[in-house]
Write a protein that holds these residues in place. Structure first.
Motif, PDB file in Angstrom:
ATOM      1  N   PHE A  78       0.822  -1.207   0.000  1.00 49.62           N
ATOM      2  CA  PHE A  78       0.000   0.000   0.000  1.00 49.62           C
ATOM      3  C   PHE A  78       0.855   1.254   0.000  1.00 49.62           C
ATOM      4  CE2 PHE A  78      -2.388   3.375   2.173  1.00 49.62           C
ATOM      5  CZ  PHE A  78      -3.488   3.451   1.329  1.00 49.62           C
ATOM      6  N   PHE A  79       1.874   1.283   0.857  1.00 46.66           N
ATOM      7  CA  PHE A  79       2.702   2.480   0.953  1.00 46.66           C
ATOM      8  C   PHE A  79       3.832   2.505  -0.079  1.00 46.66           C
ATOM      9  CE2 PHE A  79       0.757   2.640   5.199  1.00 46.66           C
ATOM     10  CZ  PHE A  79       0.433   3.982   5.258  1.00 46.66           C
ATOM     11  N   ARG A  80       4.044   1.407  -0.771  1.00 47.97           N
ATOM     12  CA  ARG A  80       5.033   1.359  -1.849  1.00 47.97           C
ATOM     13  C   ARG A  80       4.351   0.811  -3.096  1.00 47.97           C
ATOM     14  NH1 ARG A  80       7.188   4.328   0.909  1.00 47.97           N
ATOM     15  NH2 ARG A  80       9.255   4.260   1.892  1.00 47.97           N
ATOM     16  N   ALA A  81       3.409   1.613  -3.606  1.00 48.09           N
ATOM     17  CA  ALA A  81       2.618   1.172  -4.752  1.00 48.09           C
ATOM     18  C   ALA A  81       3.483   0.935  -5.988  1.00 48.09           C
ATOM     19  CB  ALA A  81       1.533   2.200  -5.069  1.00 48.09           C
ATOM     20  N   THR A  82       4.681   1.535  -6.014  1.00 49.90           N
ATOM     21  CA  THR A  82       5.572   1.316  -7.156  1.00 49.90           C
ATOM     22  C   THR A  82       5.956  -0.159  -7.274  1.00 49.90           C
ATOM     23  OG1 THR A  82       7.411   1.969  -5.709  1.00 49.90           O
ATOM     24  CG2 THR A  82       6.514   3.654  -7.203  1.00 49.90           C
ATOM     25  N   LEU A  83       5.906  -0.890  -6.154  1.00 51.41           N
ATOM     26  CA  LEU A  83       6.185  -2.327  -6.208  1.00 51.41           C
ATOM     27  C   LEU A  83       5.130  -3.049  -7.038  1.00 51.41           C
ATOM     28  CD1 LEU A  83       7.230  -3.050  -2.502  1.00 51.41           C
ATOM     29  CD2 LEU A  83       8.720  -2.901  -4.512  1.00 51.41           C
ATOM     30  N   ILE A  84       3.882  -2.600  -6.921  1.00 51.31           N
ATOM     31  CA  ILE A  84       2.807  -3.193  -7.724  1.00 51.31           C
ATOM     32  C   ILE A  84       3.060  -2.932  -9.203  1.00 51.31           C
ATOM     33  CG2 ILE A  84       0.333  -3.144  -8.204  1.00 51.31           C
ATOM     34  CD1 ILE A  84      -0.129  -2.349  -5.322  1.00 51.31           C
ATOM     35  N   LEU A  85       3.453  -1.699  -9.524  1.00 49.77           N
ATOM     36  CA  LEU A  85       3.723  -1.344 -10.920  1.00 49.77           C
ATOM     37  C   LEU A  85       4.906  -2.139 -11.457  1.00 49.77           C
ATOM     38  CD1 LEU A  85       3.281   2.543 -10.681  1.00 49.77           C
ATOM     39  CD2 LEU A  85       1.595   0.833 -11.388  1.00 49.77           C
ATOM     40  N   MET A 114       5.921  -5.111 -10.471  1.00 52.77           N
ATOM     41  CA  MET A 114       5.498  -6.492 -10.664  1.00 52.77           C
ATOM     42  C   MET A 114       4.677  -6.641 -11.939  1.00 52.77           C
ATOM     43  SD  MET A 114       4.525  -7.599  -6.743  1.00 52.77           S
ATOM     44  CE  MET A 114       3.887  -9.183  -7.278  1.00 52.77           C
ATOM     45  N   MET A 115       3.813  -5.672 -12.208  1.00 50.08           N
ATOM     46  CA  MET A 115       3.013  -5.724 -13.427  1.00 50.08           C
ATOM     47  C   MET A 115       3.885  -5.572 -14.658  1.00 50.08           C
ATOM     48  SD  MET A 115      -0.365  -3.534 -12.319  1.00 50.08           S
ATOM     49  CE  MET A 115      -1.127  -3.807 -13.928  1.00 50.08           C
ATOM     50  N   ALA A 116       4.896  -4.701 -14.560  1.00 51.39           N
ATOM     51  CA  ALA A 116       5.788  -4.484 -15.696  1.00 51.39           C
ATOM     52  C   ALA A 116       6.583  -5.736 -16.036  1.00 51.39           C
ATOM     53  CB  ALA A 116       6.735  -3.326 -15.399  1.00 51.39           C
ATOM     54  N   SER A 117       6.853  -6.571 -15.025  1.00 51.75           N
ATOM     55  CA  SER A 117       7.621  -7.792 -15.256  1.00 51.75           C
ATOM     56  C   SER A 117       6.757  -8.955 -15.728  1.00 51.75           C
ATOM     57  CB  SER A 117       8.343  -8.205 -13.966  1.00 51.75           C
ATOM     58  OG  SER A 117       7.416  -8.503 -12.946  1.00 51.75           O
ATOM     59  N   PHE A 118       5.449  -8.726 -15.772  1.00 52.38           N
ATOM     60  CA  PHE A 118       4.518  -9.768 -16.203  1.00 52.38           C
ATOM     61  C   PHE A 118       3.845  -9.298 -17.495  1.00 52.38           C
ATOM     62  CE2 PHE A 118       0.356 -12.083 -15.641  1.00 52.38           C
ATOM     63  CZ  PHE A 118       0.885 -13.348 -15.896  1.00 52.38           C
ATOM     64  N   PRO A 119       4.296  -9.770 -18.662  1.00 57.35           N
ATOM     65  CA  PRO A 119       3.828  -9.255 -19.950  1.00 57.35           C
ATOM     66  C   PRO A 119       2.310  -9.099 -20.097  1.00 57.35           C
ATOM     67  CG  PRO A 119       5.641 -10.761 -20.291  1.00 57.35           C
ATOM     68  CD  PRO A 119       5.318 -10.821 -18.832  1.00 57.35           C
ATOM     69  N   PRO A 120       1.491 -10.094 -19.721  1.00 61.46           N
ATOM     70  CA  PRO A 120       0.043  -9.917 -19.903  1.00 61.46           C
ATOM     71  C   PRO A 120      -0.544  -8.748 -19.118  1.00 61.46           C
ATOM     72  CG  PRO A 120       0.571 -12.235 -19.543  1.00 61.46           C
ATOM     73  CD  PRO A 120       1.812 -11.454 -19.246  1.00 61.46           C
ATOM     74  N   ALA A 121       0.150  -8.332 -18.051  1.00 57.34           N
ATOM     75  CA  ALA A 121      -0.380  -7.254 -17.214  1.00 57.34           C
ATOM     76  C   ALA A 121       0.110  -5.878 -17.636  1.00 57.34           C
ATOM     77  CB  ALA A 121      -0.007  -7.506 -15.756  1.00 57.34           C
ATOM     78  N   ARG A 122       1.075  -5.827 -18.559  1.00 59.34           N
ATOM     79  CA  ARG A 122       1.671  -4.538 -18.932  1.00 59.34           C
ATOM     80  C   ARG A 122       0.669  -3.578 -19.566  1.00 59.34           C
ATOM     81  NH1 ARG A 122       7.226  -6.932 -21.636  1.00 59.34           N
ATOM     82  NH2 ARG A 122       8.205  -7.606 -19.662  1.00 59.34           N
ATOM     83  N   TYR A 157      -3.147   2.712 -16.820  1.00 59.47           N
ATOM     84  CA  TYR A 157      -4.303   3.062 -15.995  1.00 59.47           C
ATOM     85  C   TYR A 157      -3.960   3.134 -14.513  1.00 59.47           C
ATOM     86  CZ  TYR A 157      -6.344   1.310 -20.337  1.00 59.47           C
ATOM     87  OH  TYR A 157      -6.632   1.083 -21.651  1.00 59.47           O
ATOM     88  N   LEU A 158      -2.829   2.557 -14.128  1.00 59.14           N
ATOM     89  CA  LEU A 158      -2.474   2.491 -12.718  1.00 59.14           C
ATOM     90  C   LEU A 158      -1.269   3.345 -12.352  1.00 59.14           C
ATOM     91  CD1 LEU A 158      -2.910  -1.355 -12.074  1.00 59.14           C
ATOM     92  CD2 LEU A 158      -4.533   0.467 -11.556  1.00 59.14           C
ATOM     93  N   ARG A 159      -0.678   4.015 -13.328  1.00 60.22           N
ATOM     94  CA  ARG A 159       0.518   4.814 -13.040  1.00 60.22           C
ATOM     95  C   ARG A 159       0.245   5.934 -12.041  1.00 60.22           C
ATOM     96  NH1 ARG A 159       4.704   3.154 -15.869  1.00 60.22           N
ATOM     97  NH2 ARG A 159       4.428   2.222 -17.939  1.00 60.22           N
ATOM     98  N   VAL A 160      -1.005   6.330 -11.911  1.00 60.84           N
ATOM     99  CA  VAL A 160      -1.338   7.383 -10.952  1.00 60.84           C
ATOM    100  C   VAL A 160      -1.009   6.962  -9.522  1.00 60.84           C
ATOM    101  CG1 VAL A 160      -3.728   6.623 -10.559  1.00 60.84           C
ATOM    102  CG2 VAL A 160      -3.146   9.049 -10.335  1.00 60.84           C
ATOM    103  N   LEU A 161      -0.884   5.668  -9.276  1.00 61.17           N
ATOM    104  CA  LEU A 161      -0.538   5.182  -7.934  1.00 61.17           C
ATOM    105  C   LEU A 161       0.780   5.778  -7.440  1.00 61.17           C
ATOM    106  CD1 LEU A 161      -1.421   1.364  -8.251  1.00 61.17           C
ATOM    107  CD2 LEU A 161      -2.791   3.156  -7.172  1.00 61.17           C
TER     108      LEU A 161
END
Length: 322
Positions: A177-184, A186-194, A199-203
């Protein structure tokens, strides 16, 4: 001609939402004769007072959610609190008829005017994530209390292991929650989620203090929701200590939040079952708990969803601006 087609399509969509929501509301109330019968059995001045107190907290509950959304939406565009409240009501109504309430996203996005409104998905996600973090934290504490006192009495070390597991789970929730960049990342490292990253960069635009304030609002709303449930449980004759109330309520909310649902109509099944199970540990009558749980659902979901139809009907097709 294009404007006419857009207007006709928009009208058809609103009629569809209105029709589906009305149908679900009818289905939600129809057949709940067991609940109405239980309500009449406990018809007295004390019950009416406690139910009235719980009902009076409805605008506080959804007002806090609107305030949280108003605070988060400012990263996308400037919105007034009234428009934020209206978008929450529209989202609640659309969420009533969609799986896992995904219609909440569409309802809030429709009320925005900026071309960047699609980025509101990230802000909505953050608000729901904050609510989940609070639910997991409170539910872990309440659940551990119940687990320690009622489950596996002959295996104390297993209970300690469960406690450590819950502690680790809460730590991960706070970390993400406090390090939302970790979510981004993880998504960047997973091709289907890229493809969802834009839509989530605002995090990444929310700083620590803003995230803390969001979590504080989520905690306040959780407290109001829990207080409503406590008032309704007391109204239907459930008499427990404060610790027992809190542990039963927080465990119910936790189990309800982690189990997917088809719509708000099916939400009540999991809430009812979990509430009756947890409070039966204290030897409380299941039918009384059922009455309180159904009343909570009716007050906080059915009534606001019905009122939200007014805002859905007033939605207009807006040409977005820069």
């Amino acid at each position: 001609m294009t404007v006419v087609l857009k207007s006709s399509g928009w009208l058809a969509l609103k009629l569809l939402v209105f029709g589906l929501t009305s149908f679900y509301l009818y289905r939600a109330v129809q057949g709940r004769t067991d609940w109405f019968a239980l309500f009449q059995e406990h018809d007295n001045s004390r019950l009416r007072l406690l139910v009235f107190m719980a009902a009076a907290l409805i605008p506080v509950n959804w007002g806090l959610e609107a305030w949280k959304w108003w605070f988060l939406a400012r990263k996308i565009e400037t919105v007034s609190f009234l428009r934020a409240f209206r978008s929450v009501m529209v989202g609640l109504t659309l969420g009533f008829i969609t799986p896992n309430r995904v219609g909440d996203y569409a309802g809030r996005i429709l009320e925005m005017r900026s071309r960047r409104r699609i980025h509101a998905i990230g802000a909505i996600f953050l608000g729901r994530f904050a609510q989940l973090v609070v639910t997991v934290m409170a539910g872990s504490l309440g659940g551990f209390y119940l687990f320690w006192h009622f489950y596996w009495p002959e295996f104390p070390w297993a209970k300690v292991s469960i406690g450590l597991f819950l502690l680790a789970g809460n730590a991960f929730c706070f970390l993400f929650f406090f390090r939302a960049t970790l979510i981004l990342a993880m998504m960047a490292s997973f091709p289907p989620a890229r493809r969802f990253l834009p839509y989530l960069r605002v995090l990444a635009r929310y700083n620590f203090s803003e995230l803390g304030y969001t979590l504080l609002l989520a905690a306040a709303r959780y407290a109001v929701f829990g207080l409503q449930f406590g008032l309704l449980l007391s109204a239907f004759g459930i008499q427990l200590s404060l610790l027992q109330y809190v542990s039963g309520i927080s465990s119910t909310f936790l189990l309800k939040s982690i189990v997917p649902s088809f719509s708000a109509l099916t939400d009540i099944g999991m809430r009812e079952v979990s509430a009756m199970h947890f409070f039966s540990l204290f030897d409380e009558p299941e039918l009384n708990v059922l009455s309180a749980s159904l009343s909570l659902w009716f007050l906080n979901i059915v009534v606001p969803s019905a009122l939200g139809l007014i805002f859905v009907a007033r939605l207009k097709f807006k040409k977005v601006s820069e």
